[in-house]
Design an enzyme around this catalytic site. Structure first.
Site, short mmCIF file in Angstrom:
data_model
loop_
_atom_site.label_atom_id
_atom_site.label_comp_id
_atom_site.label_asym_id
_atom_site.label_seq_id
_atom_site.Cartn_x
_atom_site.Cartn_y
_atom_site.Cartn_z
N CYS A 24 0.82 -1.22 0.00
CA CYS A 24 0.00 0.00 0.00
C CYS A 24 0.85 1.26 0.00
O CYS A 24 0.67 2.14 -0.84
CB CYS A 24 -0.96 -0.01 1.18
SG CYS A 24 -2.28 -1.22 0.96
N HIS A 25 1.79 1.37 0.94
CA HIS A 25 2.62 2.58 1.01
C HIS A 25 4.09 2.24 1.21
O HIS A 25 4.88 3.09 1.62
CB HIS A 25 2.14 3.49 2.15
CG HIS A 25 0.67 3.72 2.15
ND1 HIS A 25 -0.20 2.99 2.91
CD2 HIS A 25 -0.11 4.56 1.42
CE1 HIS A 25 -1.44 3.37 2.69
NE2 HIS A 25 -1.41 4.31 1.78
N GLY A 26 4.45 0.98 0.98
CA GLY A 26 5.86 0.61 0.93
C GLY A 26 6.55 0.32 2.25
O GLY A 26 7.78 0.30 2.31
#
Ligand code: FES
Length: 185
Positions: free
Chosen positions: A148-150
């Site tokens: 999703c955001h690493g």
């Protein structure tokens, strides 16, 4: 209840009665709470049952380097058998380098430090990280990667990079006497 057209006196009367009821409830204290609790739990039985539910996982067939996904209280659960190299990698990281410092030994059970049991829920905004199943993207730290955001987690599922604030959560669990299963919850 008071209607908008009622007089000020009546509205005040209602308010006084409400106040008396609230005062009576407060005075009941613990006894009042004990009476209310069963009523509340009857209204939401599924949440109550869910909060007390446990999950049993057979861990006997998980080989070093392999992992399985299970479900605990409707959320993904990762159970991963670490290789000696993965355990070494986790132990080689100084605690001072960790955002949420915890050793591998603290995140696992005595006598079973190779079995890593965590929730499969990213501590940033709740996505399911990858890396639980063999061959999935384990990120540059060899653990888990959140698409999703690493956020990236190491081989002890500790946060190493990205927005997640804390390590993947280790739930409460116990081993069966022969070590072949765990009961989570
Ligand atoms: Fe995992 Fe945002 S939910 S990095």
């Amino acid at each position: 209840t008071a209607e908008p057209h009622e007089t000020g006196d009546l509205t005040d009367g209602v308010r006084r009665r409400d106040f008396i009821n609230i005062a009576a409830l407060s005075a009941a204290g613990v006894g009042g709470a004990a009476v209310l609790y069963p009523l509340i739990s009857q209204m939401a039985p599924s949440a109550d049952v869910l909060a007390e539910s446990t999950t049993e996982v057979d861990v006997s067939a998980i080989q070093p380097g392999q992992a399985i996904k299970a479900v605990f209280r409707k959320q993904p659960l990762f159970v991963r058998r670490l290789t000696p190299a993965e355990m070494e990698a986790a132990d080689a990281v100084p605690l001072s380098a960790l955002r949420d410092p915890q050793t591998l030994a603290e995140r696992t059970k005595d006598g079973h430090h190779d079995l890593l049991v965590t929730m499969g829920v990213c501590t940033h905004l709740g996505c399911v990280p990858l890396g639980a199943a063999e061959g999935e993207n384990k990120g540059e730290f060899g653990g888990y990667f959140c698409p999703c955001h690493g956020s990236q987690f190491d081989t002890a599922a500790r946060i190493r990079k990205g927005p997640a604030p804390t390590n993947l959560e280790v739930p409460e669990y116990v081993f069966s006497p022969d070590g072949s299963t765990i009961t989570v919850g």
